[in-house]
Design a protein around this motif. Structure first.
Motif, PDB file in Angstrom:
ATOM      1  N   THR A  14       0.848  -1.187   0.000  1.00  0.00           N
ATOM      2  CA  THR A  14       0.000   0.000   0.000  1.00  0.00           C
ATOM      3  C   THR A  14       0.884   1.238   0.000  1.00  0.00           C
ATOM      4  O   THR A  14       1.833   1.330   0.781  1.00  0.00           O
ATOM      5  CB  THR A  14      -0.902   0.012   1.247  1.00  0.00           C
ATOM      6  N   GLY A  15       0.576   2.185  -0.865  1.00  0.00           N
ATOM      7  CA  GLY A  15       1.357   3.417  -0.906  1.00  0.00           C
ATOM      8  C   GLY A  15       0.847   4.343  -1.976  1.00  0.00           C
ATOM      9  O   GLY A  15      -0.020   3.985  -2.783  1.00  0.00           O
ATOM     10  N   PRO A  16       1.383   5.554  -2.012  1.00  0.00           N
ATOM     11  CA  PRO A  16       1.011   6.495  -3.071  1.00  0.00           C
ATOM     12  C   PRO A  16       1.635   6.082  -4.391  1.00  0.00           C
ATOM     13  O   PRO A  16       2.587   5.299  -4.435  1.00  0.00           O
ATOM     14  CB  PRO A  16       1.616   7.818  -2.572  1.00  0.00           C
ATOM     15  N   THR A  17       1.115   6.611  -5.472  1.00  0.00           N
ATOM     16  CA  THR A  17       1.793   6.474  -6.750  1.00  0.00           C
ATOM     17  C   THR A  17       3.148   7.165  -6.642  1.00  0.00           C
ATOM     18  O   THR A  17       3.247   8.269  -6.119  1.00  0.00           O
ATOM     19  CB  THR A  17       0.969   7.122  -7.869  1.00  0.00           C
ATOM     20  N   VAL A  18       4.196   6.506  -7.127  1.00  0.00           N
ATOM     21  CA  VAL A  18       5.548   7.058  -7.032  1.00  0.00           C
ATOM     22  C   VAL A  18       6.104   7.294  -8.424  1.00  0.00           C
ATOM     23  O   VAL A  18       6.043   6.421  -9.292  1.00  0.00           O
ATOM     24  CB  VAL A  18       6.490   6.112  -6.250  1.00  0.00           C
ATOM     25  N   LEU A  19       6.622   8.498  -8.640  1.00  0.00           N
ATOM     26  CA  LEU A  19       7.442   8.812  -9.808  1.00  0.00           C
ATOM     27  C   LEU A  19       8.861   8.959  -9.296  1.00  0.00           C
ATOM     28  O   LEU A  19       9.103   9.718  -8.347  1.00  0.00           O
ATOM     29  CB  LEU A  19       6.983  10.102 -10.470  1.00  0.00           C
ATOM     30  N   ALA A  20       9.812   8.256  -9.900  1.00  0.00           N
ATOM     31  CA  ALA A  20      11.152   8.187  -9.323  1.00  0.00           C
ATOM     32  C   ALA A  20      12.235   8.478 -10.354  1.00  0.00           C
ATOM     33  O   ALA A  20      12.158   8.032 -11.495  1.00  0.00           O
ATOM     34  CB  ALA A  20      11.387   6.806  -8.715  1.00  0.00           C
ATOM     35  N   SER A  21      13.239   9.219  -9.893  1.00  0.00           N
ATOM     36  CA  SER A  21      14.384   9.509 -10.754  1.00  0.00           C
ATOM     37  C   SER A  21      15.502   8.511 -10.582  1.00  0.00           C
ATOM     38  O   SER A  21      16.426   8.468 -11.405  1.00  0.00           O
ATOM     39  CB  SER A  21      14.936  10.908 -10.420  1.00  0.00           C
TER      40      SER A  21
END
Length: 409
Positions: free
Chosen positions: A130-137
């Protein structure tokens, strides 16, 4: 199809709030917002938020999920360097969940060790966590001995910059983060001087854009901000116009270029600014100092610069649970009204990230990501400190301070 009864709706578009509505959701999207439909809870799944104000899920466009928000920079780095890859991943997952509990349904992670945050992003997307949507570099790109060099992505020439960015994109990075100046977190770096030349950064930007990604740069100092805007980056992170004499060196020409162009500034209102807020009873704090610190941000807003408000959670004294306080800083220190502050953490970052068609407002066809609070945040933005519920992708993710189980698949 499932439904949510809503006492008050702030849809994030700028329209006036509406009362006593029903949100219909299907396959993670909003399919109707109405006051006419009657639904039998015995036959349909209905979430009763009739006692709440509902607004779009918050977007924190600058976090460091794998960092530990310690009392000082040295402690934070010691923890980071001491973590095994497995512990770093678990730490990032814990912080992502703390963000979700605070109403943040989308996180842009601006630098972590190796590919830790990319793995977390994928696990959340698969429903394993469970977690937020993640955008990652992935790791931020920096010079040898440069700011955040310990994350593992160094490049000293234009060729190395391009190659490092391509490697990260090949590994699945959603965007590229570059440390354009030194930073206070990394001892021995110069926060006021650029780590790269204009031609080198411009070449990187051109190649990253060719591959369909965006470029964000760390730049507190004026020298970095000026170079970043000239190079055509997509995001100038922090953008605080710091100068070596301890003041600010605001540059009108660069601000005009920012206001006239497509670029966004990301204002990171961190723990040292949150600490200047009064407590819940209205006592303490130092609003005069806070307003002095944010004078340049008020000028940028007045001159039409496009911006988002973010937390930089993970740096010293900036826990992931306190995003509401970052919005309070925006209201008390940057003179945003509560709706403008909410839009700066919903609609604005969604549009800046190229996700405005799916995130940032509560409209038919968009993602059913929203947060519910009991009191009206347009009356007092501090209402966001007390999250009653979070819905992500049409499913209840947080209820009364507790995470709800992820749905796998």
């Amino acid at each position: 199809m499932n439904f949510a009864k809503v006492g008050g709706l702030i849809d994030g578009t700028g329209e006036a709030p509406r009362r006593d509505l029903l949100l219909a959701m299907n396959a993670g999207r909003i399919v109707d917002v109405t006051s006419d439909m009657v639904v039998d809870p015995a036959e349909r799944e209905v979430l009763d938020l009739s006692h709440c104000w509902v607004l779009p899920g918050l977007v924190d466009a600058h976090e460091h999920l794998a960092f530990e928000p310690s009392p000082d920079h040295a402690s934070a780095i010691a923890t980071l360097l001491g973590d095994t890859p497995e512990i770093a991943l678990l730490r990032a997952a814990q912080h992502a969940q703390q963000s979700l509990l605070a109403g943040v349904t989308t996180v842009r992670d601006c630098g972590g060790p190796c590919l830790t945050t990319l793995a977390l992003r994928d696990a959340i997307a698969k429903g394993m966590v469970t977690g937020p949507t993640v955008l990652a570099s992935g790791p931020a790109i920096t010079t040898t001995a440069g700011h955040l060099h310990f994350l593992g992505a160094t490049a000293d020439t234009a060729d190395e910059l391009v190659k490092q960015a391509r490697r990260l994109i090949e590994a699945g990075a959603d965007f590229i983060k570059v440390c354009l100046t030194g930073g206070n977190m990394t001892a021995g770096t110069n926060p006021y001087a650029c780590q790269y030349e204009l031609a080198d950064l411009a070449r990187l930007v051109k190649d990253v854009h060719r591959l369909g990604r965006q470029v964000a740069v760390h730049a507190h100092a004026t020298a970095g901000i000026k170079l970043a805007v000239r190079a055509g980056v997509d995001f100038v992170e922090h953008c605080s116009w710091a100068s070596a004499d301890g003041g600010s060196a605001y540059d009108e020409e660069t601000v005009r270029r920012l206001a006239d162009g497509p670029q966004y500034a990301t204002f990171t209102f961190v723990g040292i600014q949150r600490a200047l807020l009064p407590d819940a009873s209205g006592k303490g704090g130092d609003l005069a100092r806070l307003r002095e610190n944010l004078a340049v941000h008020r000028r940028m807003v007045a001159e039409g610069v496009k911006f988002s408000v973010a937390s930089d959670a993970g740096v010293r004294l900036t826990p992931f649970s306190g995003f509401a306080q970052t919005l309070e800083v925006a209201v008390r220190g940057a003179d945003l009204d509560p709706l403008a502050a909410i839009q700066a953490a919903t609609k604005a970052p969604a549009e800046a990230l190229g996700l405005g068609n799916t995130l940032g407002t509560l409209e038919v066809g968009k993602a059913a990501d929203f947060v519910a609070v009991v009191d009206n945040p347009l009356t007092d933005v501090r209402a966001l400190r007390h999250v009653e519920a979070v819905v992500k992708g049409g499913q209840l993710a947080v209820w009364q301070g507790r995470l709800q189980p992820a749905r796998f698949g």
